[in-house]
Scaffold this motif. Structure first.
Motif, PDB file in Angstrom:
ATOM      1  N   VAL A 158      -5.698  -4.640  -2.898  1.00 17.18           N
ATOM      2  CA  VAL A 158      -5.335  -5.974  -2.425  1.00 17.18           C
ATOM      3  C   VAL A 158      -3.988  -6.404  -2.984  1.00 17.18           C
ATOM      4  O   VAL A 158      -3.172  -7.006  -2.278  1.00 17.18           O
ATOM      5  CB  VAL A 158      -6.440  -6.991  -2.784  1.00 17.18           C
ATOM      6  N   CYS A 159      -3.729  -6.065  -4.238  1.00 11.46           N
ATOM      7  CA  CYS A 159      -2.422  -6.387  -4.828  1.00 11.46           C
ATOM      8  C   CYS A 159      -1.300  -5.706  -4.052  1.00 11.46           C
ATOM      9  O   CYS A 159      -0.259  -6.310  -3.789  1.00 11.46           O
ATOM     10  CB  CYS A 159      -2.396  -5.964  -6.297  1.00 11.46           C
ATOM     11  N   GLY A 160      -1.514  -4.460  -3.655  1.00 12.25           N
ATOM     12  CA  GLY A 160      -0.503  -3.753  -2.875  1.00 12.25           C
ATOM     13  C   GLY A 160      -0.240  -4.416  -1.537  1.00 12.25           C
ATOM     14  O   GLY A 160       0.917  -4.554  -1.118  1.00 12.25           O
ATOM     15  N   MET A 161      -1.300  -4.859  -0.855  1.00 13.16           N
ATOM     16  CA  MET A 161      -1.131  -5.513   0.440  1.00 13.16           C
ATOM     17  C   MET A 161      -0.388  -6.845   0.281  1.00 13.16           C
ATOM     18  O   MET A 161       0.528  -7.154   1.056  1.00 13.16           O
ATOM     19  CB  MET A 161      -2.496  -5.723   1.098  1.00 13.16           C
ATOM     20  N   CYS A 162      -0.790  -7.622  -0.717  1.00 10.52           N
ATOM     21  CA  CYS A 162      -0.156  -8.931  -0.920  1.00 10.52           C
ATOM     22  C   CYS A 162       1.292  -8.784  -1.377  1.00 10.52           C
ATOM     23  O   CYS A 162       2.157  -9.579  -0.991  1.00 10.52           O
ATOM     24  CB  CYS A 162      -0.954  -9.745  -1.937  1.00 10.52           C
ATOM     25  N   THR A 163       1.557  -7.767  -2.178  1.00 12.80           N
ATOM     26  CA  THR A 163       2.937  -7.514  -2.612  1.00 12.80           C
ATOM     27  C   THR A 163       3.815  -7.164  -1.420  1.00 12.80           C
ATOM     28  O   THR A 163       4.975  -7.612  -1.323  1.00 12.80           O
ATOM     29  CB  THR A 163       2.961  -6.396  -3.656  1.00 12.80           C
ATOM     30  N   ALA A 164       3.276  -6.387  -0.489  1.00  9.98           N
ATOM     31  CA  ALA A 164       4.033  -6.055   0.719  1.00  9.98           C
ATOM     32  C   ALA A 164       4.362  -7.306   1.522  1.00  9.98           C
ATOM     33  O   ALA A 164       5.489  -7.464   2.031  1.00  9.98           O
ATOM     34  CB  ALA A 164       3.236  -5.071   1.569  1.00  9.98           C
ATOM     35  N   LEU A 165       3.413  -8.224   1.623  1.00  5.31           N
ATOM     36  CA  LEU A 165       3.659  -9.479   2.334  1.00  5.31           C
ATOM     37  C   LEU A 165       4.701 -10.322   1.616  1.00  5.31           C
ATOM     38  O   LEU A 165       5.570 -10.937   2.244  1.00  5.31           O
ATOM     39  CB  LEU A 165       2.352 -10.265   2.481  1.00  5.31           C
ATOM     40  N   GLU A 166       4.629 -10.351   0.285  1.00  2.00           N
ATOM     41  CA  GLU A 166       5.619 -11.122  -0.475  1.00  2.00           C
ATOM     42  C   GLU A 166       7.014 -10.564  -0.235  1.00  2.00           C
ATOM     43  O   GLU A 166       7.982 -11.325  -0.083  1.00  2.00           O
ATOM     44  CB  GLU A 166       5.274 -11.101  -1.964  1.00  2.00           C
ATOM     45  N   ARG A 167       7.135  -9.253  -0.174  1.00  2.00           N
ATOM     46  CA  ARG A 167       8.441  -8.639   0.079  1.00  2.00           C
ATOM     47  C   ARG A 167       8.975  -8.981   1.461  1.00  2.00           C
ATOM     48  O   ARG A 167      10.184  -8.966   1.700  1.00  2.00           O
ATOM     49  CB  ARG A 167       8.331  -7.121  -0.080  1.00  2.00           C
ATOM     50  N   GLU A 168       8.059  -9.295   2.386  1.00  2.00           N
ATOM     51  CA  GLU A 168       8.466  -9.695   3.735  1.00  2.00           C
ATOM     52  C   GLU A 168       8.822 -11.177   3.819  1.00  2.00           C
ATOM     53  O   GLU A 168       9.110 -11.685   4.902  1.00  2.00           O
ATOM     54  CB  GLU A 168       7.331  -9.392   4.715  1.00  2.00           C
TER      55      GLU A 168
END
Length: 288
Positions: A259-269
């Protein structure tokens, strides 16, 4: 009358200050950018201080509710910070979600200066802050917890002593780990239903009160269905919390890692200031 200095008047801090005022406390505030709180200052009439040190001086209780561990470190240990300025005997309550090791460091330095430090992170989001129904997890000395309990109960309905300094933060990490699993489960269920062509409103009515029900489902699935990503709790702060949990020694946390990986990807977007319900957008974008 107990005098409180409140540092960090953002999405969570503003309603928490309002609840302290309703409880009859004398509150002064500090935030780095005064322009962002001008309307709040006019509405409440609270005193604004020019530095964290000025907000701490002469106060019985100093509460901090800032964004990141580096912000906590700055307001306590930096130039113009709390620790040198607070009056002997004052209670320092950090309600930011931060690293348990930093909370222990604040406690030790405070004790050396004749001050009383508690770590007291909260759960419940903006709605909980507005309604005064936050869950507060507290670490520090039991006597200090007892002394500050009336102040904490002005902001939360569930206020629990967790143990020594840092224990409140560890409890909050456990809370965020549980949320990561629940939030991703809601997203996967909703995305499955969307792809199956179900009426998602009916789905929520069907499963929201059963064994699958959760706070995340009841409060965030309606926003996901409506494509409403307005924040009750910033995605970027959830990422910060999960990264803190990942940095602690202990058992593997595979769901949290995912979940951290998915949310980090969204933050980068550029979605860091969306609410945590924006995790559904990762699933939609991936076609999951």
């Amino acid at each position: 009358m107990v005098k409180i200095g409140f540092i960090g008047v953002g999405v969570m801090g503003r309603p928490m200050v309002r609840n302290l005022l309703r409880a009859g406390y004398d509150v002064a505030v500090y935030t780095r950018t005064k322009a962002k709180v001008e309307a709040f200052l006019r509405e409440t009439g609270v005193q604004w201080c020019g530095t964290a040190a000025a907000c701490a001086a002469g106060r019985d209780v100093v509460i901090t509710m800032v964004g990141y561990p580096q912000d906590v470190e700055q307001v306590y240990f930096g130039a113009g910070g709390i620790l040198p300025a607070a009056d002997a005997g004052a209670y320092l309550i950090d309600m930011t979600t931060t690293d348990p090791r930093l909370s222990a460091r604040i406690y030790q330095e405070a004790a050396a200066r004749g001050l009383h430090a508690l770590d007291a992170p909260v759960s419940g989001g903006e709605a909980g802050a507005q309604n005064g129904t936050l869950s507060v997890m507290v670490g520090g000395d039991p006597a200090d917890f007892d002394a500050c309990l009336p102040v904490l109960r002005a902001m939360g309905t569930t206020v629990v002593y967790e143990g020594a300094a840092g224990a409140g933060q560890h409890a909050k990490m456990a809370n965020q780990i549980a949320i990561a699993g629940a939030l991703s489960g809601v997203c996967e269920a909703l995305r499955y239903a969307e792809q199956a062509g179900l009426d998602t409103g009916r789905l929520l009515d069907s499963i929201g009160k059963g064994a699958a029900g959760s706070w995340q489902m009841s409060n965030l699935m309606p926003k996901m269905i409506a494509h409403d990503n307005a924040p009750g709790f910033f995605l970027k702060h959830f990422v910060k919390d999960m990264q803190i949990a990942r940095s602690q020694p202990g058992a593997p946390l595979p769901v949290l890692e995912l979940v951290c990986g998915m949310c980090t990807a969204l933050e980068r977007e550029g979605r860091g200031e969306d609410g945590t319900q924006a995790l559904i957008e990762f699933y939609r974008a991936q076609g999951v």
